[in-house]
Design a protein around this motif. Sequence first.
Motif, PDB file in Angstrom:
ATOM      1  N   GLN A 105       0.814  -1.215   0.000  1.00  0.00           N
ATOM      2  CA  GLN A 105       0.000   0.000   0.000  1.00  0.00           C
ATOM      3  C   GLN A 105       0.851   1.269   0.000  1.00  0.00           C
ATOM      4  N   GLN A 201     -11.106  -1.354  -9.506  1.00  0.00           N
ATOM      5  CA  GLN A 201     -11.630  -0.319  -8.607  1.00  0.00           C
ATOM      6  C   GLN A 201     -12.709   0.508  -9.295  1.00  0.00           C
ATOM      7  N   GLY A 204     -15.962  -1.028  -9.108  1.00  0.00           N
ATOM      8  CA  GLY A 204     -16.567  -1.052  -7.785  1.00  0.00           C
ATOM      9  C   GLY A 204     -16.076  -2.151  -6.865  1.00  0.00           C
ATOM     10  N   ALA A 205     -15.030  -2.878  -7.249  1.00  0.00           N
ATOM     11  CA  ALA A 205     -14.510  -3.960  -6.400  1.00  0.00           C
ATOM     12  C   ALA A 205     -13.742  -3.372  -5.227  1.00  0.00           C
ATOM     13  N   SER A 206     -13.954  -3.960  -4.056  1.00  0.00           N
ATOM     14  CA  SER A 206     -13.228  -3.508  -2.867  1.00  0.00           C
ATOM     15  C   SER A 206     -11.791  -4.014  -2.918  1.00  0.00           C
ATOM     16  N   LEU A 207     -10.924  -3.386  -2.112  1.00  0.00           N
ATOM     17  CA  LEU A 207      -9.511  -3.764  -2.114  1.00  0.00           C
ATOM     18  C   LEU A 207      -9.296  -5.220  -1.700  1.00  0.00           C
ATOM     19  N   PRO A 208      -9.964  -5.722  -0.631  1.00  0.00           N
ATOM     20  CA  PRO A 208      -9.788  -7.154  -0.294  1.00  0.00           C
ATOM     21  C   PRO A 208     -10.218  -8.068  -1.433  1.00  0.00           C
ATOM     22  N   THR A 209     -11.311  -7.721  -2.125  1.00  0.00           N
ATOM     23  CA  THR A 209     -11.773  -8.550  -3.240  1.00  0.00           C
ATOM     24  C   THR A 209     -10.766  -8.548  -4.378  1.00  0.00           C
ATOM     25  N   TYR A 211      -7.518  -8.161  -4.196  1.00  0.00           N
ATOM     26  CA  TYR A 211      -6.353  -8.983  -3.858  1.00  0.00           C
ATOM     27  C   TYR A 211      -6.704 -10.466  -3.845  1.00  0.00           C
TER      28      TYR A 211
END
Length: 302
Positions: A105, A201, A204-209, A211
């Motif tokens: 990050q 992103q 609309g995908a979240s950061l955990p998703t 990765y």
Amino acid sequence: MSSIAVFTKASPFDALQRWLPKLVLAPSVLIVLVGFYGYILWTFLLSFTNSRFMPSYKWVGLQQYERLWDNDRWWVASHNLLLFGGLFIAISLVLGVFLAVLLDQRIRREGFIRTVYLYPMALSMIVTGTAWKWLLNPGLGLDKLLRDWGWEGFRLDWLVDPDRVVYCLVIAAVWQSSGFVMALFLAGLRGVDQSIIRAAQVDGASLPTIYLRIVLPSLRPVFFSALMILAHIAIKSFDLVAAMTAGGPGYSSDLPAMFMYAHTFTRGQMGLGAASAMLMLGAVLAIIVPYLYSELRNKRHD
């Protein structure tokens, strides 16, 4: 029109230039053939003999392997290896991946934090085992420190508990190796195309998703490499056990490498030790060969 063939005689310098790479590599190849593969073959032959303190070439067939199979200490060592290896590999992978994702990050002081995590890998297993032996010693380590601070009910006597001592080995091994796994995955993460992450992103995908479903699955070769290295470390772990528990209490923390050393060099059962060494080699090959086969097959299909 007649053609004229021109022959140029090769100079000694040209011949030397052609043979120089072979001459430079020859000592290394000889050392590997004799000192590595030669001794593997010699150990394999000794495992079929009645060798004790000194090598003996009286053939006894599979007798040493049968003795090994009937040896309770060998089964304890094998069970400990499964427990130690499974926990060590799983925790090191999970912790290493987690640390790599955090550092990916671009946090502040990343270089300093990365150095802190990687520092244990610079230490030998002997130093690691000795340090954790002090820390987990009930008489002078964390157990005594916390009880002196008023935590009278606190107990951390795993190092002298036959049922929990293996977990002490896991703690020390994970502490040393998780930083190395982090470095492997961080290098892999830095090689991922950032446009893929930005596109996810935007969708609309979240950061955990991102990765879990996009980035980490693309690091399959890194996973296999880390798994192979950690499994190799687990199977050949001797110095950590020798420094931390010496196989005790009793032989409750024995691993196959410790078993092999004890029977070969201190108990005068070289044939039995050679048999255990060959089974350890078989365990390493059982991990490496399928991996190499998978990688070579994938390259042929590319």
